[in-house]
Design an enzyme around this catalytic site. Structure first.
Site, PDB file in Angstrom:
ATOM      1  N   VAL A 139       0.901  -1.149   0.000  1.00 22.24           N
ATOM      2  CA  VAL A 139       0.000   0.000   0.000  1.00 22.24           C
ATOM      3  C   VAL A 139       0.943   1.202   0.000  1.00 22.24           C
ATOM      4  CG1 VAL A 139      -1.837   1.220   1.205  1.00 22.24           C
ATOM      5  CG2 VAL A 139      -1.779  -1.286   1.229  1.00 22.24           C
ATOM      6  N   PRO A 140       1.165   1.792  -1.180  1.00 22.07           N
ATOM      7  CA  PRO A 140       2.314   2.669  -1.437  1.00 22.07           C
ATOM      8  C   PRO A 140       2.227   4.075  -0.835  1.00 22.07           C
ATOM      9  CG  PRO A 140       0.898   2.588  -3.350  1.00 22.07           C
ATOM     10  CD  PRO A 140       0.317   1.632  -2.353  1.00 22.07           C
ATOM     11  N   CYS A 141       2.391   4.157   0.486  1.00 23.69           N
ATOM     12  CA  CYS A 141       2.299   5.451   1.159  1.00 23.69           C
ATOM     13  C   CYS A 141       3.407   6.407   0.713  1.00 23.69           C
ATOM     14  CB  CYS A 141       2.279   5.283   2.669  1.00 23.69           C
ATOM     15  SG  CYS A 141       3.595   4.259   3.333  1.00 23.69           S
ATOM     16  N   HIS A 142       4.478   5.891   0.109  1.00 20.13           N
ATOM     17  CA  HIS A 142       5.531   6.777  -0.405  1.00 20.13           C
ATOM     18  C   HIS A 142       5.018   7.647  -1.554  1.00 20.13           C
ATOM     19  CE1 HIS A 142       5.844   3.146  -2.933  1.00 20.13           C
ATOM     20  NE2 HIS A 142       6.259   3.965  -3.895  1.00 20.13           N
ATOM     21  N   ARG A 143       3.910   7.260  -2.174  1.00 18.52           N
ATOM     22  CA  ARG A 143       3.348   8.022  -3.293  1.00 18.52           C
ATOM     23  C   ARG A 143       2.470   9.184  -2.823  1.00 18.52           C
ATOM     24  NH1 ARG A 143       1.657   2.538  -6.485  1.00 18.52           N
ATOM     25  NH2 ARG A 143       3.791   1.867  -6.952  1.00 18.52           N
TER      26      ARG A 143
END
Length: 183
Positions: A139-143
């Site tokens: 779940v790409p929280c870096h995005r």
């Protein structure tokens, strides 16, 4: 809920990632050993060895630049309420090489209609949710970025290095001379 834990090597500035899997999918991924990961050594149940091998393979492909999405099931049971809604919205709608601001994600999730009128509260709530994401990478929280820059990332200075590394891998940021990602 039986969780099998294992460690996956990565080229991230933080080093290896600890991953927890259940019968339903990946329930945890963390580069911070103090974040939802049991102390001590890995505890991998024999029934989950195939899952661990698949996760390890997908991570290696992603970090080598040969895979854009992990295509692994996520076990959402460690999330609930607004956190789950925001994380699922991020997971479904923000793809490789894309970014979204904290405020845009708050709006897109539909969870914070009342807070949206209170100038920035919804964006701050989303920032807190990103900091508590139990399955970073999948779940790409870096995005998720700030309206005026890169924003924050859990794990302090190392976490920010991880966020920059991942955004560089995805082509959002230009590589610096010291970047050690795939060519």
């Amino acid at each position: 809920m039986a969780v099998s834990w294992f460690t996956v090597p990565t080229p991230l500035p933080s080093g290896p990632v600890r991953v927890g899997v259940t019968a339903d999918g990946v329930v945890a991924a963390s580069f911070d050993a103090g974040h939802g990961v049991p102390p001590g050594g890995d505890v991998l149940r024999a029934a989950d060895e195939g899952k661990a091998a698949l996760v390890t393979e997908r991570f290696a492909e992603f970090f080598a630049g040969r895979r854009r999405e992990f295509d692994l099931p996520v076990d959402w049971r460690s999330t609930s309420g607004p956190q789950r809604a925001v994380l699922q919205t991020l997971h479904r709608t923000v793809g490789f090489g894309e970014t979204i601001t904290y405020g845009q994600l708050a709006s897109r999730s539909g969870v914070f209609e009342e807070e949206a009128a209170q100038g920035g509260l919804a964006a701050r709530a989303v920032g807190s949710i990103m900091g508590s994401n139990p399955v970073f990478l999948l779940v790409p929280c870096h995005r998720v970025v700030a309206a005026d820059g890169i924003g924050g990332f859990g794990g302090g200075a190392v976490g920010m290095e991880v966020k920059r590394w991942l955004l560089t891998l995805e082509g959002v940021l230009e590589p610096t001379l010291d970047w050690n990602g795939p060519g």
